[in-house]
Design an enzyme around this catalytic site. Structure first.
Site, PDB file in Angstrom:
ATOM      1  N   GLU A   7      11.631  52.597  -1.701  1.00 49.45           N
ATOM      2  CA  GLU A   7      11.229  53.850  -2.352  1.00 49.45           C
ATOM      3  C   GLU A   7      11.925  55.062  -1.746  1.00 49.45           C
ATOM      4  O   GLU A   7      12.166  56.044  -2.434  1.00 49.45           O
ATOM      5  CB  GLU A   7       9.708  54.029  -2.262  1.00 49.45           C
ATOM      6  CG  GLU A   7       9.194  55.267  -2.971  1.00 49.45           C
ATOM      7  CD  GLU A   7       7.689  55.282  -3.141  1.00 49.45           C
ATOM      8  OE1 GLU A   7       7.124  56.381  -3.167  1.00 49.45           O
ATOM      9  OE2 GLU A   7       7.077  54.198  -3.256  1.00 49.45           O
ATOM     10  N   LYS A   8      12.243  54.958  -0.455  1.00 52.07           N
ATOM     11  CA  LYS A   8      12.868  56.104   0.207  1.00 52.07           C
ATOM     12  C   LYS A   8      13.832  55.609   1.283  1.00 52.07           C
ATOM     13  O   LYS A   8      13.724  54.467   1.757  1.00 52.07           O
ATOM     14  CB  LYS A   8      11.805  57.038   0.790  1.00 52.07           C
ATOM     15  CG  LYS A   8      10.742  56.355   1.620  1.00 52.07           C
ATOM     16  CD  LYS A   8       9.701  57.346   2.100  1.00 52.07           C
ATOM     17  CE  LYS A   8       8.713  57.731   1.029  1.00 52.07           C
ATOM     18  NZ  LYS A   8       7.733  56.670   0.737  1.00 52.07           N
ATOM     19  N   ASP A 103       6.557  51.602  -2.344  1.00 46.96           N
ATOM     20  CA  ASP A 103       5.339  51.661  -1.540  1.00 46.96           C
ATOM     21  C   ASP A 103       4.239  50.824  -2.203  1.00 46.96           C
ATOM     22  O   ASP A 103       4.214  50.686  -3.436  1.00 46.96           O
ATOM     23  CB  ASP A 103       4.876  53.107  -1.383  1.00 46.96           C
ATOM     24  CG  ASP A 103       5.752  53.882  -0.407  1.00 46.96           C
ATOM     25  OD1 ASP A 103       6.587  53.253   0.266  1.00 46.96           O
ATOM     26  OD2 ASP A 103       5.603  55.116  -0.322  1.00 46.96           O
ATOM     27  N   ASP A 105       1.559  50.722  -3.787  1.00 44.54           N
ATOM     28  CA  ASP A 105       0.542  51.362  -4.608  1.00 44.54           C
ATOM     29  C   ASP A 105       1.051  51.472  -6.037  1.00 44.54           C
ATOM     30  O   ASP A 105       2.152  51.035  -6.371  1.00 44.54           O
ATOM     31  CB  ASP A 105       0.143  52.736  -4.050  1.00 44.54           C
ATOM     32  CG  ASP A 105       1.333  53.680  -3.909  1.00 44.54           C
ATOM     33  OD1 ASP A 105       2.369  53.461  -4.564  1.00 44.54           O
ATOM     34  OD2 ASP A 105       1.228  54.640  -3.121  1.00 44.54           O
ATOM     35  N   TYR A 328       0.845  52.223   6.657  1.00 45.32           N
ATOM     36  CA  TYR A 328       1.017  53.005   5.423  1.00 45.32           C
ATOM     37  C   TYR A 328      -0.144  53.987   5.218  1.00 45.32           C
ATOM     38  O   TYR A 328      -1.304  53.573   5.154  1.00 45.32           O
ATOM     39  CB  TYR A 328       1.114  52.048   4.236  1.00 45.32           C
ATOM     40  CG  TYR A 328       1.301  52.721   2.906  1.00 45.32           C
ATOM     41  CD1 TYR A 328       2.475  53.399   2.613  1.00 45.32           C
ATOM     42  CD2 TYR A 328       0.291  52.708   1.953  1.00 45.32           C
ATOM     43  CE1 TYR A 328       2.645  54.026   1.388  1.00 45.32           C
ATOM     44  CE2 TYR A 328       0.445  53.326   0.721  1.00 45.32           C
ATOM     45  CZ  TYR A 328       1.625  53.979   0.442  1.00 45.32           C
ATOM     46  OH  TYR A 328       1.792  54.610  -0.760  1.00 45.32           O
ATOM     47  N   ARG A 330      -0.906  56.329   2.683  1.00 41.51           N
ATOM     48  CA  ARG A 330      -1.477  56.733   1.384  1.00 41.51           C
ATOM     49  C   ARG A 330      -2.438  55.660   0.868  1.00 41.51           C
ATOM     50  O   ARG A 330      -2.369  55.245  -0.286  1.00 41.51           O
ATOM     51  CB  ARG A 330      -0.359  56.997   0.374  1.00 41.51           C
ATOM     52  CG  ARG A 330       0.528  58.176   0.751  1.00 41.51           C
ATOM     53  CD  ARG A 330       1.731  58.274  -0.174  1.00 41.51           C
ATOM     54  NE  ARG A 330       2.622  59.342   0.228  1.00 41.51           N
ATOM     55  CZ  ARG A 330       2.721  60.517  -0.379  1.00 41.51           C
ATOM     56  NH1 ARG A 330       1.980  60.784  -1.431  1.00 41.51           N
ATOM     57  NH2 ARG A 330       3.574  61.430   0.040  1.00 41.51           N
TER      58      ARG A 330
END
Length: 638
Positions: A7-8, A103, A105, A328, A330
């Site tokens: 994701e990043k 991530d 989610d 993680y 979030r």
């Protein structure tokens, strides 16, 4: 080759570090020794197309265009990250196997999936794609995740839920923001009136609280206390418990409002004999609080350190991505997988090495203790936020990073401490026909509470007293030797703070009016998600709808007038709480995309008709929203 899509960049580099070396670093990717490649997004590389992408006429904000409902949804490449998108697209085309490493989610799932779909990948290649769930950035944890890949198709319901939410938010935000702004302009207001299905009810919570405080009328209420002497010449104090016959003179909270009634009781009992009607004594235990999810951590950080929600999230991201000290962040879960219990030795050792302030706390842990936090049935895509096994010199952290790490670490250590224990005793005494209650709590074993920092005052601690109640038995006679009447004032609710507004968003069921929706909401449901709540609050400040007075959050005049003008359905949290429950149902395969979207579109049409009848005259003369915060055409997020 296998292509890992993170994701990043920070996650991509961490993943590459555990893959075969030597590495060949390219522009936007890392190629490993065996030919596999790791690349990354920079957040969302794609975004929902603006209305004018569907029809150039939609660039103009006009009532006759509404509602704008795309027949075929479009994504566009974000200009700021177009270069990285081009890199990812080429690698996707060349890859044999794709691994979604977004991530763990809903957003992380769709973020990578939408790129794969946008790039026109064949059906066979899409169905062969795999999913890697990383919640801990340390090498051993990443290796475990890579060894436990799942089929990406297992997460189609999660992606569908994310897709439904994104499209519904677009439809609601674009149409209602345009309509409200046009109605405002017709009434003389020149700013943009941004509306969203989450941000507007959050603003409504603040406005309604402000109005409740302003309209609050304080009333006196009365409490009667008496001093009782036992046969052994011991004394204790008891508080009058009004009988059901007193209900007409009490408020909804059970407080006596008629002074004469309290005075009559006091006159009637002083100097009179009484009888002990009941004595109850019980030792009680309180389990340690569960490890943090993001909202619980943000609430505690606000209360302890006055850090706002966004600041806490930013610090957590640094601790997770840069320092690799926490898992993680979030996360909406407060439980841990059973497998994590085996890491307790290395994690507690890492805490002692990284946070000197918790050295004694680590020394006193009992690693044979196992709290209820370890429960596989309660863990989904995420688990609770806990420290990792990584050790670091704590001086390398900023002051705020140290504070947040210490909070997370302390909450983890509590899982290895005994229960807090206290003795609770109650004496019910009858005097002059009235019932008087005496209560006493005495700490027996501080247990996990020994880890809490000392506080100057605490409402919890105020319930505990070093003064012990006497040993009396049921039927024993006592004498009322004195008494007093306390006059107090009812007080208004307090203005929201970062901590209490977050708590309200998390436990939104308390503010929902529809009883049926209340029934289906679970403890984890709320306004927004763990990942978005901080941003939503921040957004309302930037748009000039909220302001701060010290720690207090209050609505601005523009925010208040907007809420007071809108239909209740847009202001109350019922609709968006219902949405969240339905989106969760989609992710759990209990509902499909169409079952959510069709009623949502019908409801949107009804709201448009209602808002068309509204005049925003109350906003006239308030001027524009602050220029640097005034939303442009993209102002429609939740």
């Amino acid at each position: 080759m296998i292509l890992y899509i993170a994701e990043k960049p920070s996650v991509g580099r961490a993943v590459a570090d555990v893959l075969p070396k030597p590495h060949q670093k390219g522009d936007g990717y890392i190629k490993t020794a065996n030919g596999d490649v790791v690349t990354w997004c920079i957040g969302h590389l794609l975004e929902q197309a603006e209305p004018e992408a569907y029809d150039p006429e939609f660039k103009k904000w006009r009532r006759e265009h509404l509602p704008i409902v795309p027949l075929e949804w479009k994504h566009v490449v974000k200009p700021a990250t177009k270069k990285q998108f081009t890199v990812v697209k080429k690698l996707i085309k060349d890859a044999d196997v794709l691994v979604n490493m977004g991530d763990p989610d809903r957003v992380g799932q769709i973020l990578v999936d939408e790129i794969i779909n946008y790039c026109g990948v064949s059906k066979a290649k899409r169905e062969a794609a795999q999913r890697c769930l990383i919640s801990d950035m340390n090498p051993d944890a990443i290796k475990r995740a890579l060894n436990n890949l799942r089929q990406n198709t297992d997460f189609i319901p999660l992606a569908t839920s994310a897709l439904a939410r994104a499209r519904a938010d677009w439809l609601y935000g674009i149409n209602m923001t345009r309509l409200c702004t046009l109605q405002g302009q017709a009434s003389g207001y020149q700013g943009v009136l941004s509306v969203g299905r989450v941000q507007t009810p959050v603003l409504g919570l603040v406005v309604n609280r402000d109005l409740e405080i302003e309209n609050f009328v304080s009333r006196p209420f009365y409490e009667v206390f008496i001093d009782l002497k036992t046969e052994k010449d011991q004394t204790y104090t008891a508080k009058w418990k009004p009988s059901p016959a007193c209900a007409p003179y009490m408020d909804e909270d059970g407080r006596v409002l008629l002074k004469k009634l309290a005075e009559t009781v006091l006159t009637k009992v002083v100097g009179q004999p009484g009888t002990v009607m009941a004595v109850t004594e019980e030792r009680k235990k309180q389990a340690p609080p569960l490890p943090y999810n993001l909202s619980a951590l943000q609430i505690d950080a606000s209360r302890r350190f006055n850090l706002n929600a966004q600041k806490t999230l930013d610090i957590c991201q640094q601790l997770y991505e840069r320092h690799k000290l926490i898992t993680y962040p979030r996360s909406d879960c407060r439980y841990l997988p059973q497998g994590h219990y085996h890491d307790k030795q290395t994690v507690t050792a890492a805490i002692a090495s990284t946070c000197a302030a918790l050295g004694t706390a680590v020394t006193n842990v009992d690693l044979s203790v196992k709290s209820k936090a370890w429960n596989d049935s309660k863990v989904g895509a995420h688990h609770a936020i806990i420290p990792t096994s990584r050790r670091l010199d704590g001086s390398r952290l900023s002051a705020d990073e140290q504070k947040i790490y210490e909070l997370v670490a302390r909450q983890y250590l509590m899982q290895f401490y005994p229960h807090f224990q206290y003795q609770e005793k109650q004496i019910d005494t009858e005097v002059g026909g009235g019932t008087f209650i005496s209560r006493q709590k005495e700490v027996v074993d501080k247990g996990w509470k020994a880890l809490l920092p000392e506080r100057k005052s605490s409402t919890d601690d105020d319930e505990f007293s070093a003064i012990k109640l006497p040993d009396v038995a049921r039927g024993e006679g006592v004498l009322c030797v004195d008494g007093r009447l306390d006059e107090k004032q009812t007080s208004p609710p307090r203005h929201f703070t970062d901590a209490t507004l977050l708590a309200a968003m998390t436990g939104i069921a308390r503010y929902v009016t529809d009883t049926e929706i209340k029934k289906v909401l679970r403890d984890t449901d709320g306004l927004g998600t763990e990942a978005t709540r901080a941003g939503i609050i921040e957004l309302l400040f930037k748009r000039g709808f909220l302001t701060k007075h010290g720690k207090e959050i209050r609505a601005t005049d523009v925010g208040r007038r907007l809420i007071q003008s809108l239909p209740q359905a847009m202001v109350l949290p019922d609709m968006t709480a219902h949405w969240e429950a339905q989106l969760e149902a989609i992710s759990e395969k209990r509902m499909n995309y169409g079952q959510f979207m069709q009623p949502m579109l019908q409801g949107l049409g009804t709201l448009i008709q209602q808002v068309e009848q509204i005049r925003f005259d109350g906003l006239k003369g308030l001027g524009k929203a602050p220029r640097k915060f005034r939303p442009r055409k993209k102002a429609r997020t939740r």
